[in-house]
Write an enzyme that holds these catalytic residues in place. Structure first.
Site, mmCIF file in Angstrom:
data_model
loop_
_atom_site.group_PDB
_atom_site.id
_atom_site.type_symbol
_atom_site.label_atom_id
_atom_site.label_comp_id
_atom_site.label_asym_id
_atom_site.label_seq_id
_atom_site.Cartn_x
_atom_site.Cartn_y
_atom_site.Cartn_z
ATOM 1 N N ALA A 129 -3.846 3.064 7.998
ATOM 2 C CA ALA A 129 -3.469 1.708 8.445
ATOM 3 C C ALA A 129 -4.328 1.207 9.600
ATOM 4 O O ALA A 129 -5.321 0.500 9.380
ATOM 5 C CB ALA A 129 -1.988 1.696 8.809
ATOM 6 N N ARG A 130 -3.976 1.585 10.820
ATOM 7 C CA ARG A 130 -4.750 1.172 11.996
ATOM 8 C C ARG A 130 -4.651 2.260 13.080
ATOM 9 O O ARG A 130 -3.578 2.845 13.291
ATOM 10 C CB ARG A 130 -4.201 -0.132 12.580
ATOM 11 C CG ARG A 130 -4.602 -1.384 11.819
ATOM 12 C CD ARG A 130 -6.107 -1.681 11.934
ATOM 13 N NE ARG A 130 -6.478 -2.919 11.277
ATOM 14 C CZ ARG A 130 -6.876 -3.021 10.014
ATOM 15 N NH1 ARG A 130 -6.944 -1.943 9.243
ATOM 16 N NH2 ARG A 130 -7.226 -4.191 9.506
ATOM 17 N N HIS A 132 -13.383 4.273 8.072
ATOM 18 C CA HIS A 132 -12.667 3.059 7.644
ATOM 19 C C HIS A 132 -13.133 2.573 6.263
ATOM 20 O O HIS A 132 -13.722 1.489 6.127
ATOM 21 C CB HIS A 132 -12.827 1.935 8.693
ATOM 22 C CG HIS A 132 -11.711 0.924 8.616
ATOM 23 N ND1 HIS A 132 -11.208 0.269 9.704
ATOM 24 C CD2 HIS A 132 -11.001 0.452 7.555
ATOM 25 C CE1 HIS A 132 -10.254 -0.564 9.327
ATOM 26 N NE2 HIS A 132 -10.109 -0.461 8.018
ATOM 27 N N GLY A 158 -10.980 2.285 3.577
ATOM 28 C CA GLY A 158 -9.810 1.895 2.773
ATOM 29 C C GLY A 158 -10.109 0.938 1.627
ATOM 30 O O GLY A 158 -9.803 1.219 0.474
ATOM 31 N N SER A 159 -10.711 -0.192 1.940
ATOM 32 C CA SER A 159 -10.903 -1.208 0.898
ATOM 33 C C SER A 159 -12.330 -1.219 0.347
ATOM 34 O O SER A 159 -12.721 -2.162 -0.351
ATOM 35 C CB SER A 159 -10.563 -2.594 1.473
ATOM 36 O OG SER A 159 -11.438 -2.903 2.537
ATOM 37 N N ILE A 199 0.848 -1.206 0.000
ATOM 38 C CA ILE A 199 0.000 0.000 0.000
ATOM 39 C C ILE A 199 0.882 1.254 0.000
ATOM 40 O O ILE A 199 0.651 2.192 -0.771
ATOM 41 C CB ILE A 199 -0.975 -0.025 1.195
ATOM 42 C CG1 ILE A 199 -1.943 -1.207 1.041
ATOM 43 C CG2 ILE A 199 -1.730 1.304 1.334
ATOM 44 C CD1 ILE A 199 -2.771 -1.530 2.273
ATOM 45 N N GLU A 248 -12.626 1.643 17.123
ATOM 46 C CA GLU A 248 -13.663 1.901 16.109
ATOM 47 C C GLU A 248 -14.965 1.194 16.476
ATOM 48 O O GLU A 248 -14.917 0.076 17.007
ATOM 49 C CB GLU A 248 -13.212 1.328 14.748
ATOM 50 C CG GLU A 248 -12.122 2.081 14.098
ATOM 51 C CD GLU A 248 -11.665 1.426 12.789
ATOM 52 O OE1 GLU A 248 -10.584 1.794 12.334
ATOM 53 O OE2 GLU A 248 -12.374 0.559 12.223
HETATM 54 C C1 GLV Z 1 -8.620 -3.129 6.120
HETATM 55 O O1 GLV Z 1 -8.463 -2.259 6.904
HETATM 56 C C2 GLV Z 1 -7.876 -4.338 6.092
HETATM 57 O O2 GLV Z 1 -6.995 -4.561 6.939
HETATM 58 O O3 GLV Z 1 -8.140 -5.153 5.205
#
Ligand code: GLV
Length: 317
Positions: A235-236, A283, A285-286, A156, A265
């Site tokens: 990321a986290r 959240h 991201g994906s 990423i 979260e």
């Molecule tokens: C999303 O945050 C993942 O870790 O896939």
């Protein structure tokens, strides 16, 4: 046919795929299972397809029935699973790398743009129709020529670097090890966090959440940044000490933040909500159809590979 428990509702295509390979138990109401419910539903199953909302801590893993041989996480991150506890019980843990890198990098870039160009304030003003154009109205930070520090230059991070470069940013990074020149694509390596942070006008956090990276962004490390730097996190949440970042934002040591992930979260620290320069997302991201199907399909394939071969390429413990 092996039996699998799928803890969260998947997109239809992926549930259909799971049914072709397994006797699959789905969660049609997409209920968030408690730890005790998850343990109860695992009875008689061979594998669990978990998501990042399932807290698979040591206690939960120790109470799983002996039949469970695989926990296949529907995510690239696996901070929600106690890998050691799983290993001790002979349970393989797998993740879904690569298939979500493009979508997540897009959100990583959105966070940079959103924070640097004061998008939260802009949206708010546009909705309220109370703005008046002027030469210095909502002036933000231009990306062209700005130094971007990437913390964690995995798949990423490398994609974010590529797009950032196309936007004219000058890329620096810190990683456990230096990448090959081909993978670096002209980015400058720093072997220390301090070295990276000192040259980061904007930071993009892309590293996994581990014991070593927990609260890596804290009171002390925030002081390494140039005054007026921007912090973004795709990321986290566990990587950031929220109180320290909120304090740095309030003091204007840090100019803005762009966040997609949070400790605890979906309850983000309310301190962020009071700061205009914080650009926040839930959240995402994906979160594209293409990527979520690819991730779920890979999570299913990981279980299949494990039962066919006794191992799995995406095993992480
Ligand atoms: C999303 O945050 C993942 O870790 O896939």
């Amino acid at each position: 046919m092996k039996k699998i428990l799928v803890t969260r509702k998947l997109i239809k295509d992926s549930e259909e795929k799971a049914l072709k390979l397994f006797d699959a138990k789905f969660n049609s109401n997409d209920e968030l299972y408690s730890q005790s419910k998850l343990i109860e539903l695992s009875e008689g199953q061979d594998a669990i397809l978990t998501s990042l909302t399932d807290k698979m801590d040591g206690d939960t893993i120790n109470k799983l029935p002996n039949t469970i041989k695989v926990i296949s996480n529907f995510a690239v991150g696996f901070g929600n699973i106690d890998l050691e506890a799983a290993k001790k019980r002979g349970i393989a843990v797998t993740n879904t790398p690569e298939v979500l890198s493009d979508a997540t990098a897009e959100i990583g870039i959105l966070l940079i743009l959103g924070a640097c160009r004061r998008v939260s304030e802009g949206i708010q003003s546009a909705k309220e129709s109370n703005w008046k154009w002027s030469a210095d109205y909502l002036i933000g930070k231009q990306l062209t020529g700005t130094r971007l520090g990437i913390l964690g230059m995995g798949r990423i991070g490398q994609k974010i670097a590529k797009i950032a470069k196309a936007l004219g940013m000058v890329v620096h990074y810190h990683n456990r090890s230096k990448l090959s020149e081909e993978k670096e694509q002209g980015a400058t390596y720093h072997d220390s966090l301090k070295g990276l942070f000192e040259v980061s006008d904007v930071l993009s956090i892309c590293c996994p959440a581990t014991k070593e990276t927990e609260n890596l962004i804290n009171k002390q490390t925030l002081e390494y940044f140039p005054t007026g730097a921007v912090i973004t996190n795709v990321a986290r949440g566990d990587i950031v000490d929220d109180e320290a970042l909120i304090d740095a934002l309030n003091r204007r040591k840090i100019y803005a933040a762009g966040l997609d992930v949070y400790k605890g979260e979906p309850n983000l620290n309310p301190g962020y909500l009071k700061i205009k320069s914080v650009f926040i997302l839930p959240h995402l991201g994906s979160a594209t159809k293409h990527t979520r199907i690819a991730m779920a399909n890979l999570a299913v394939d990981n279980i299949d590979e494990f039962f066919r071969t006794g191992n799995c390429t995406n095993k992480v413990n």
